[in-house]
Each structure stands twice: as structure tokens, then as C-alpha cells.
Design a protein around this motif. Structure first.
Motif, PDB file in Angstrom:
ATOM      1  N   ILE A  82      32.438  33.179 -95.284  1.00 24.61           N
ATOM      2  CA  ILE A  82      33.510  32.441 -95.950  1.00 24.61           C
ATOM      3  C   ILE A  82      34.877  32.872 -95.400  1.00 24.61           C
ATOM      4  O   ILE A  82      35.193  34.067 -95.374  1.00 24.61           O
ATOM      5  N   HIS A  83      35.669  31.889 -94.991  1.00 22.26           N
ATOM      6  CA  HIS A  83      36.982  32.173 -94.404  1.00 22.26           C
ATOM      7  C   HIS A  83      38.026  31.151 -94.847  1.00 22.26           C
ATOM      8  O   HIS A  83      37.689  30.081 -95.366  1.00 22.26           O
ATOM      9  N   CYS A  84      39.299  31.507 -94.599  1.00 23.38           N
ATOM     10  CA  CYS A  84      40.425  30.579 -94.709  1.00 23.38           C
ATOM     11  C   CYS A  84      41.012  30.461 -93.311  1.00 23.38           C
ATOM     12  O   CYS A  84      41.183  31.467 -92.620  1.00 23.38           O
ATOM     13  N   ASN A  85      41.329  29.267 -92.898  1.00 19.53           N
ATOM     14  CA  ASN A  85      41.831  29.035 -91.547  1.00 19.53           C
ATOM     15  C   ASN A  85      43.298  29.440 -91.432  1.00 19.53           C
ATOM     16  O   ASN A  85      44.010  29.548 -92.425  1.00 19.53           O
ATOM     17  N   GLY A  86      43.740  29.626 -90.198  1.00 15.88           N
ATOM     18  CA  GLY A  86      45.134  29.943 -89.941  1.00 15.88           C
ATOM     19  C   GLY A  86      45.561  29.347 -88.617  1.00 15.88           C
ATOM     20  O   GLY A  86      44.750  29.213 -87.699  1.00 15.88           O
ATOM     21  N   ALA A  87      46.806  28.950 -88.529  1.00 19.21           N
ATOM     22  CA  ALA A  87      47.324  28.356 -87.296  1.00 19.21           C
ATOM     23  C   ALA A  87      48.817  28.619 -87.192  1.00 19.21           C
ATOM     24  O   ALA A  87      49.505  28.819 -88.205  1.00 19.21           O
ATOM     25  N   ALA A  88      49.317  28.630 -85.945  1.00 16.55           N
ATOM     26  CA  ALA A  88      50.747  28.825 -85.728  1.00 16.55           C
ATOM     27  C   ALA A  88      51.554  27.651 -86.280  1.00 16.55           C
ATOM     28  O   ALA A  88      52.685  27.812 -86.742  1.00 16.55           O
ATOM     29  N   ASP A  89      50.947  26.480 -86.257  1.00 11.54           N
ATOM     30  CA  ASP A  89      51.589  25.268 -86.775  1.00 11.54           C
ATOM     31  C   ASP A  89      51.316  25.167 -88.275  1.00 11.54           C
ATOM     32  O   ASP A  89      50.172  24.965 -88.686  1.00 11.54           O
ATOM     33  N   PRO A  90      52.331  25.308 -89.116  1.00 13.66           N
ATOM     34  CA  PRO A  90      52.109  25.280 -90.567  1.00 13.66           C
ATOM     35  C   PRO A  90      51.644  23.934 -91.103  1.00 13.66           C
ATOM     36  O   PRO A  90      51.242  23.838 -92.265  1.00 13.66           O
ATOM     37  N   GLN A 138      25.182  37.040 -83.504  1.00 12.78           N
ATOM     38  CA  GLN A 138      24.353  38.226 -83.730  1.00 12.78           C
ATOM     39  C   GLN A 138      23.365  38.069 -84.883  1.00 12.78           C
ATOM     40  O   GLN A 138      22.500  38.913 -85.071  1.00 12.78           O
ATOM     41  N   THR A 139      23.489  37.012 -85.649  1.00 16.46           N
ATOM     42  CA  THR A 139      22.630  36.832 -86.823  1.00 16.46           C
ATOM     43  C   THR A 139      21.355  36.086 -86.447  1.00 16.46           C
ATOM     44  O   THR A 139      21.405  35.029 -85.825  1.00 16.46           O
ATOM     45  N   ASP A 140      20.209  36.646 -86.825  1.00 15.88           N
ATOM     46  CA  ASP A 140      18.909  36.060 -86.461  1.00 15.88           C
ATOM     47  C   ASP A 140      18.584  34.802 -87.269  1.00 15.88           C
ATOM     48  O   ASP A 140      17.947  33.885 -86.762  1.00 15.88           O
ATOM     49  N   CYS A 141      19.004  34.769 -88.516  1.00 20.23           N
ATOM     50  CA  CYS A 141      18.666  33.638 -89.374  1.00 20.23           C
ATOM     51  C   CYS A 141      19.670  32.501 -89.191  1.00 20.23           C
ATOM     52  O   CYS A 141      20.713  32.685 -88.555  1.00 20.23           O
ATOM     53  N   PRO A 142      19.398  31.306 -89.721  1.00 19.83           N
ATOM     54  CA  PRO A 142      20.379  30.216 -89.681  1.00 19.83           C
ATOM     55  C   PRO A 142      21.709  30.695 -90.275  1.00 19.83           C
ATOM     56  O   PRO A 142      21.734  31.300 -91.352  1.00 19.83           O
ATOM     57  N   ALA A 143      22.797  30.442 -89.555  1.00 22.01           N
ATOM     58  CA  ALA A 143      24.095  30.971 -89.988  1.00 22.01           C
ATOM     59  C   ALA A 143      25.198  29.950 -89.749  1.00 22.01           C
ATOM     60  O   ALA A 143      25.130  29.146 -88.818  1.00 22.01           O
ATOM     61  N   CYS A 144      26.215  30.003 -90.586  1.00 17.77           N
ATOM     62  CA  CYS A 144      27.392  29.162 -90.377  1.00 17.77           C
ATOM     63  C   CYS A 144      28.614  29.875 -90.918  1.00 17.77           C
ATOM     64  O   CYS A 144      28.501  30.846 -91.685  1.00 17.77           O
ATOM     65  N   LEU A 145      29.762  29.409 -90.492  1.00 14.72           N
ATOM     66  CA  LEU A 145      31.036  29.974 -90.937  1.00 14.72           C
ATOM     67  C   LEU A 145      31.904  28.837 -91.472  1.00 14.72           C
ATOM     68  O   LEU A 145      32.117  27.843 -90.776  1.00 14.72           O
ATOM     69  N   VAL A 146      32.372  28.996 -92.690  1.00 18.93           N
ATOM     70  CA  VAL A 146      33.136  27.957 -93.373  1.00 18.93           C
ATOM     71  C   VAL A 146      34.627  28.310 -93.370  1.00 18.93           C
ATOM     72  O   VAL A 146      35.008  29.421 -93.766  1.00 18.93           O
ATOM     73  N   GLU A 147      35.450  27.387 -92.920  1.00 17.45           N
ATOM     74  CA  GLU A 147      36.908  27.516 -93.017  1.00 17.45           C
ATOM     75  C   GLU A 147      37.350  26.545 -94.117  1.00 17.45           C
ATOM     76  O   GLU A 147      37.472  25.342 -93.908  1.00 17.45           O
ATOM     77  N   LEU A 148      37.567  27.081 -95.309  1.00 19.01           N
ATOM     78  CA  LEU A 148      37.815  26.243 -96.485  1.00 19.01           C
ATOM     79  C   LEU A 148      39.058  25.381 -96.350  1.00 19.01           C
ATOM     80  O   LEU A 148      39.039  24.194 -96.676  1.00 19.01           O
ATOM     81  N   ALA A 149      40.155  25.991 -95.911  1.00 17.04           N
ATOM     82  CA  ALA A 149      41.440  25.304 -95.779  1.00 17.04           C
ATOM     83  C   ALA A 149      42.367  26.218 -94.994  1.00 17.04           C
ATOM     84  O   ALA A 149      42.029  27.372 -94.709  1.00 17.04           O
ATOM     85  N   PHE A 150      43.554  25.717 -94.664  1.00 16.58           N
ATOM     86  CA  PHE A 150      44.509  26.496 -93.874  1.00 16.58           C
ATOM     87  C   PHE A 150      45.453  27.274 -94.780  1.00 16.58           C
ATOM     88  O   PHE A 150      46.322  26.700 -95.434  1.00 16.58           O
ATOM     89  N   ILE A 151      45.292  28.585 -94.777  1.00 18.98           N
ATOM     90  CA  ILE A 151      46.166  29.433 -95.583  1.00 18.98           C
ATOM     91  C   ILE A 151      47.563  29.484 -94.986  1.00 18.98           C
ATOM     92  O   ILE A 151      48.536  29.855 -95.650  1.00 18.98           O
TER      93      ILE A 151
END
Length: 246
Positions: A82-90, A138-151
Motif C-alpha cells: 500500500i502506497h501514496c503516489n508522489g510527483a514533482a508536478d502538484p 522478490q516476492t514469490d506469490c502473486p503481488a501488486c503495489l497500489v498507489e491510492l492517490a497523489f499525496i
């Protein structure tokens, strides 16, 4: 039961992305991850890679390895970071979900979660994408990474800090994981109903606040929904003041 690892990204001295208002990604990630774990508990055994504001290693490399290692050693059925995205462009905005390139089941997991997040969060659909992120590689099982929104986006930062938004995000991710696993996840209990306010009661509370402020007993207004002890103390103080002046 299924075994699911939920990974609140960042932690410890690594705050992740930090919004213009000072909201730290690591804290949002942890709050949402904990709620996902709670929602999934009826159908899966869930482990969090961290349960506090801590890191899993002494540097970025060991921290990321530790997250994947936890899932591998436990032989988890899936791993969701679980993550929140970030970018130089607000102005950057929206929701996106990643899986490791050419990972068939990882892609299915990402799509299952993403298809729940987009209608529930109501943010711009940035799509399901591929990425060579270490926790996915590096994860053996099914894996994903979620970027909920841009903080990094002021408007989305406010959403990410909001508990209702966090709850909606957690429910969507949990439902997507359940869809992927083929599990039947019961709808989350509705929030407790708040008793209707009593207008007359609120009126006398506001009157006390106004009089207490005018009398110099308080320096600012107070929320009428604060603890009743506040009103009790203010009422007695006003009565005493009236006696002294009388």
C-alpha cells in the motif's frame, strides 16, 4: 484459510512521500493497511509487514528485502503493498496499480483490486501498470503495489488524510483481494448511527461558550460536541463569576 500479506510502504526514518501540508505517506499507508487486515480477517489470515512506524531493515535494500522475505517464508497466497503516489508536478492526480512484468497472477491481483478502487474512490483511473519494483520482483506469490492517490497533490493529500477516504480505500482493496482469492467477503458493518442532535441542548452550549468567552474565561470558541465535562466546568465557572459580581 488464505494467507495474505499487506505491506504498508515505508516506515521508520523513511516517511515516503510528504504532502505540501506535511502529511507523511508512511502514516497513511499504515492506517489503510491495518484496516484492510481487519476487513479480511473473516476469510484470511493476514500479516502486516509492519504494525508501527518502523523499518524492516537498516537501509532501503534490506528493508524491501525483509518485506518480500516475510511473504516468501510464510508461503503467502498474495502480497499487496500500500502506497501514496508522489510527483514533482502538484497537479498529478489519480489512482494506479502495479504488478511485476509478465506476472500473470500478479496482473490478475492488480486488476481485481484496481477495478474496486476506481469506482469507490472516484479518482482518475491511471490504469494497471507494470513495474520492476523490488517488493514485486522478490516476492514469490502473486503481488501488486497500489498507489491510492497523489499525496503531492494538495486536494488528494487532504483526501488521504481523511478517515472516511481511508476506510473507503481499505474496503475496496480488501474486496479486490477477496475477489482474486475467490473468497466471499461480507460487507463491512455500517458506521454506528449518530443520535440526532438536540437543537435546544446545542443552543445552551453555544450560549455558554459565548458568555464564557465574553467573560474572559476562555480565549476561543469550542466545538459543541466536545466532552460534557467541558460544559459542566464552564457552567460552574459562569455561575461562580455571577455570584462574585453580584
Amino acid at each position: 484459510m488464505f494467507k495474505v500479506v499487506i505491506d504498508p510502504g515505508h516506515g521508520g526514518e523513511d516517511p515516503g512521500a510528504v504532502g505540501p501540508g506535511g502529511v507523511q505517506e508512511k502514516s497513511v499507508n499504515l492506517a489503510v493497511a491495518k484496516r484492510i487486515a481487519s476487513l479480511l480477517s473473516p476469510v484470511a489470515e493476514v500479516r502486516l509487514t509492519r504494525t508501527e512506524e518502523e523499518a524492516l531493515g537498516t537501509d532501503d535494500r534490506s528493508d524491501l528485502y525483509g518485506r518480500a522475505a516475510l511473504a516468501n517464508e510464510w508461503v503467502a497466497d498474495c502480497f499487496v503493498s500500500i502506497h501514496c503516489n508522489g510527483a514533482a508536478d502538484p497537479s498529478a492526480h489519480g489512482t494506479e496499480t502495479y504488478h511485476y512484468p509478465d506476472s500473470g497472477q500478479g496482473r490478475e491481483l492488480a486488476q481485481a483490486i484496481h477495478s474496486r478502487l476506481i469506482p469507490d474512490l472516484g479518482l482518475t483511473d491511471r490504469g494497471v501498470k507494470q513495474a520492476n519494483f523490488k517488493v514485486l520482483r522478490q516476492t514469490d506469490c502473486p503481488a501488486c503495489l497500489v498507489e491510492l492517490a497523489f499525496i503531492s497533490n494538495p486536494e488528494e493529500e487532504r483526501l488521504l488524510e481523511n478517515r472516511d477516504f481511508q476506510e473507503t480505500a481499505a474496503q475496496a482493496v480488501a474486496a479486490g483481494i477477496a475477489d482474486f482469492l475467490g473468497a466471499c467477503l461480507q460487507p463491512a458493518p455500517a458506521p454506528e448511527t449518530v443520535a440526532p442532535t438536540n437543537p435546544e441542548l446545542d443552543d445552551w452550549k453555544l450560549k455558554i461558550v459565548r458568555e464564557a468567552r465574553e467573560a474572559g474565561l476562555i480565549s476561543q470558541d469550542h466545538d459543541p460536541d466536545e466532552s460534557g465535562a467541558v460544559w459542566f466546568v464552564l457552567a460552574i465557572a459562569l455561575n461562580l463569576l455571577k455570584v462574585v459580581k453580584g
